[in-house]
Motif scaffolding. Structure first.
Motif, PDB file in Angstrom:
ATOM      1  N   SER B 190      36.469  37.379  38.858  1.00 51.76           N
ATOM      2  CA  SER B 190      35.462  37.574  39.898  1.00 51.76           C
ATOM      3  C   SER B 190      35.344  38.635  40.643  1.00 51.76           C
ATOM      4  O   SER B 190      36.290  39.165  40.921  1.00 51.76           O
ATOM      5  CB  SER B 190      35.147  36.053  40.555  1.00 51.76           C
ATOM      6  N   VAL B 191      34.029  38.810  40.974  1.00 52.62           N
ATOM      7  CA  VAL B 191      33.833  40.284  41.832  1.00 52.62           C
ATOM      8  C   VAL B 191      34.903  40.203  43.341  1.00 52.62           C
ATOM      9  O   VAL B 191      35.333  40.873  43.398  1.00 52.62           O
ATOM     10  CB  VAL B 191      32.386  40.269  42.373  1.00 52.62           C
ATOM     11  N   ARG B 192      34.822  38.824  43.832  1.00 58.00           N
ATOM     12  CA  ARG B 192      35.483  38.533  44.976  1.00 58.00           C
ATOM     13  C   ARG B 192      36.936  38.971  44.903  1.00 58.00           C
ATOM     14  O   ARG B 192      37.513  39.359  45.937  1.00 58.00           O
ATOM     15  CB  ARG B 192      35.072  37.276  45.476  1.00 58.00           C
ATOM     16  N   GLU B 193      37.412  38.175  43.661  1.00 58.10           N
ATOM     17  CA  GLU B 193      38.789  38.397  43.524  1.00 58.10           C
ATOM     18  C   GLU B 193      39.295  39.746  43.318  1.00 58.10           C
ATOM     19  O   GLU B 193      40.313  40.426  43.953  1.00 58.10           O
ATOM     20  CB  GLU B 193      39.395  37.620  42.185  1.00 58.10           C
ATOM     21  N   LEU B 194      38.469  40.630  42.708  1.00 60.23           N
ATOM     22  CA  LEU B 194      38.735  42.195  42.535  1.00 60.23           C
ATOM     23  C   LEU B 194      38.510  42.689  43.905  1.00 60.23           C
ATOM     24  O   LEU B 194      39.293  43.818  44.218  1.00 60.23           O
ATOM     25  CB  LEU B 194      37.661  42.778  41.460  1.00 60.23           C
TER      26      LEU B 194
END
Lengths: 98, 621
Positions: B190-194
């Motif tokens: 997910s964008v947040r993990e990235l």
């Protein structure tokens, strides 16, 4: 005396540094019809915990220019209201009347 | 067999990607369009040692791999290998801005999930060190597991290391050292993990954090000020239009002189007859009347390119957003509409940056109402012939005022039409504005020059093809059939063009147009400015030899009444007279319906405006 305060980005006073506490849970809830806004915000560098500050506003109640993550991003107040920020609010003014 | 290495440049908008592309390819680049989707395709090639050809394509800028706009769809599809328009690249060069590492590193991490070889071009290293930023590029390379090449696109030397890495030998060495990332189909983080990962990496590789770009901050304090900002914007626009008219005077005179010299040369060397007439009256007069506007178009584009490259354009959109919203448009529509003052075609194409389909459509529909440079010949001719150059007030003269008024009528009409469209055909919730205001930069001369060469090339090609062709056809229509022996009217009256014009006169007579104008409107369909050449052809062919020599303005003064001249000006504010614009509108909207609508509403407005002007003028005189 200072106190931490949560408020939607469009209500943040100009020039006051704040931190993003949640994207998509500000004054307007992002509904399923608008999943794109969250994507776009994340792509532009809005992320939970990032420092944010309102720098400018366009004439006649125009868009806001906010400094976030080393970038200056323009967005309209309506979209800014979907971002919840946390800031240290100085209480001295409101405390005066007591 | 030719050894070809396919390279794709990707990156965020404002990462300096296009400058890097220009530095790598120079003038060996081709700018065109992806068929069907009308996204600009920039490609180039160069050779590296051991007979290897590097084919490089500059993919449209994108902030993430989630496709939101047509531009992003192209980038997404090419990288995914699902594109039918572009080969899957052998290597992806991800351009990241060293002054803004976190967001760019996140994008690089997103690319990793594609499972393709990636080279990171750590760009704007010069700006980073100026801002006091220090980055450990070896550590960045280790963390990302990708080769990292520091680049400075401004300087030629700044890209040598990147070019060298494409050499056959160093290429092999590079990919024994680095492994190609594994594709993780389906399980994209997910964008947040990235973001979290990017934050960790950036913290690890940053030796010294920079201070915020001071110049940008202090400039913005003035440029984005709610009062000073709009004043600066208006002053810039004023300066721009002044320059378009003043600076172009000398080069336009040169073009004019050269055309006249060529005409004289043709008259002297070619045998008298049909062919001489075709060359002098058809080709040279017609094409010359168009080419003469090249200086104005180039000056306008130079301004637009400089404003864009300096980072000011996005600010202009920011300042204009509220006003544009009132008209039902978007601040981003400001750039396409501003470009439309040069020509509606790049304007309509620039509307691609508007990610909202309805907004984009509205912008495309009103773009032709912006007074494009091609209308200038018509305006200049009629104003010079019919409007006295009296002083109105101070140094303001009536001719300039009328010209300014025509521009204003166009702009106001565009705002009204957009407002009406938003309430009717393109109804819906107001779309959003979300864009980066990039750091200010001094535009690079190379980027400006390459941009101008491209514009000049497109314009001259148009003059050499569609306009040349229509001039030859018009000449043919105006020359044949020959007049009868006992002709009482000028020759052209009996020609095919005259007959068409006289047939059309039935339609145009109520708004004050004579048959000569009606004739000129026909080839004027090819391009607006052709109407001037056409009028020249009509009147020079219809009069004596002297008429050819005397200027068209003088001819018109005696041939037209003032109400007719004013009606003609009013017609040109709105007239949908440009096949190229309609063709581009068809391509960009992908709809014959909207194209027909554009033609229809412009024609109706033009007819009403010309009629109203004509009859008002008659009543007042």
């Amino acid at each position: 005396m200072t106190k931490s305060k949560m408020l939607p980005l469009d209500r943040l006073p100009h020039g006051l540094p704040a931190r993003i506490s949640k994207i998509g849970e500000g004054r307007i809830e992002l509904n399923s019809a608008e999943p794109i806004l969250e994507d776009l915000l994340l792509g532009l560098g809005f992320e939970e915990g990032a420092e944010i500050e309102i720098r400018h506003q366009g004439p006649l109640g125009g868009p806001l220019a906010v400094q976030v993550d080393g970038r200056l991003i323009a967005l309209r107040p309506i979209d800014a209201s979907a971002i919840l920020v946390e800031t240290e609010v100085s209480r001295q003014v409101s405390g005066m009347g007591a | 067999m030719e050894d070809v290495l396919r390279v794709a440049l990707v990156g965020n908008p404002n990462s300096g990607k296009s400058s890097l592309f220009n530095a790598l390819t120079g003038n060996r680049q081709k700018v065109g369009n992806y068929p069907g989707v009308t996204v600009e395709r920039r490609a180039g090639r160069f050779e590296v040692p051991k007979d290897r050809v590097v084919k490089i394509v500059d993919l449209p800028g994108t902030y993430s791999l989630k496709p939101h706009s047509p531009d992003e769809v192209v980038t997404h599809d090419v990288l995914m290998g699902t594109s039918t328009l572009e080969h899957l690249p052998d290597v992806v060069v991800c351009v990241i801005d060293a002054t803004n590492l976190r967001v760019h590193v996140r994008f690089a991490l997103e690319l990793r999930s594609l499972g393709q070889p990636i080279i990171i071009a750590l760009n704007m290293m010069d700006l980073a060190s100026r801002d006091g930023i220090e980055i450990d590029s070896h550590r960045l390379s280790e963390e990302l597991g990708m080769p990292v090449v520091p680049t400075v696109a401004v300087r030629k030397s700044g890209t040598q290391e990147l070019v060298d890495s494409f050499n056959t030998d160093s290429w092999a060495a590079l990919w024994t050292k680095y492994s190609v990332p594994k594709a993780n189909n389906g399980s994209t983080p997910s964008v947040r993990e990235l973001q979290k990962e990017a934050r960790r990496i950036v913290a690890a590789v940053t030796i010294r954090e920079g201070v915020e770009h001071k110049l940008t901050r202090s400039l913005d304090a003035i440029v984005l000020n709610p009062i000073a900002g709009p004043i600066i914007l208006l002053s810039l626009l004023f300066l721009m239009f002044q320059a378009v008219f003043l600076w172009s005077e000398a080069p336009m005179a040169w073009v004019d002189k050269s055309i006249m010299a060529l005409q004289h040369l043709s008259l002297e060397t070619l045998p008298e007859g049909l062919f001489q007439s075709l060359v002098v009256d058809g080709v040279l007069a017609g094409v010359g009347s168009v080419v003469i506007f090249l200086p104005q178009i180039l000056i306008l584009f130079a301004f637009i390119i400089v404003l864009e490259a300096s980072g000011y354009m996005a600010r202009a959109a920011f300042l204009m957003d509220r006003i544009m919203t009132m008209a039902g448009l978007n601040g981003r529509a400001f750039i396409p509409l501003l470009s439309s003052f040069a020509c509606a075609i790049p304007g309509i194409m620039a509307a691609r940056t508007i990610d909202h389909p309805r907004d984009r459509l509205t912008t495309i529909m009103v773009a032709p109402l912006m007074t494009c440079a091609a209308r200038l010949p018509v305006y200049t001719l009629i104003i010079a012939a019919f409007i006295p150059n009296t002083v109105v007030f101070g140094s303001i003269r009536l001719q300039g005022l009328v010209m300014f008024g025509l521009y204003i009528i166009g702009i106001v009409s565009a705002l009204i039409v957009a407002g009406v469209l938003k309430k009717t055909l393109t109804k819906g919730a107001p779309p959003r504005l979300l864009m980066e205001l990039p750091k200010y930069q001094v535009p690079r001369l190379r980027d400006i020059v390459l941009g101008l060469i491209e514009r000049a090339r497109l314009f001259i090609r148009r003059a050499g093809t569609i306009i040349l062709l229509s001039m030859i056809i018009l000449w043919g229509l105006a020359s044949f059939p020959a007049p009868p022996q006992n002709a009482t009217q000028p020759d052209i009256f009996y020609s095919a063009a005259g007959q068409i014009g006289r047939a059309l006169e039935v339609v145009f007579a109520p708004i004050g147009f004579n048959w000569e104008i009606s004739v000129a409107l026909v080839p004027g369909m090819a391009a607006r400015e052709v109407a001037v050449g056409a009028l020249g052809t009509v009147y020079s062919l219809s009069g004596s030899e002297d008429a050819v020599a005397s200027s068209l303005a003088t001819v018109l003064q005696s041939a037209w009444s003032l109400p007719t001249a004013l009606a003609f000006l009013a017609w040109y504010v709105f007239a949908p007279q440009c096949l190229s614009t309609l063709a581009v509108a068809r391509r960009e909207t992908n709809s014959w319906g909207w194209t027909a609508f554009m033609f229809g509403y412009l024609f109706t407005l033009a007819y009403i405006a010309a009629g109203a002007t004509y009859w008002t003028a008659i009543k007042l005189m």
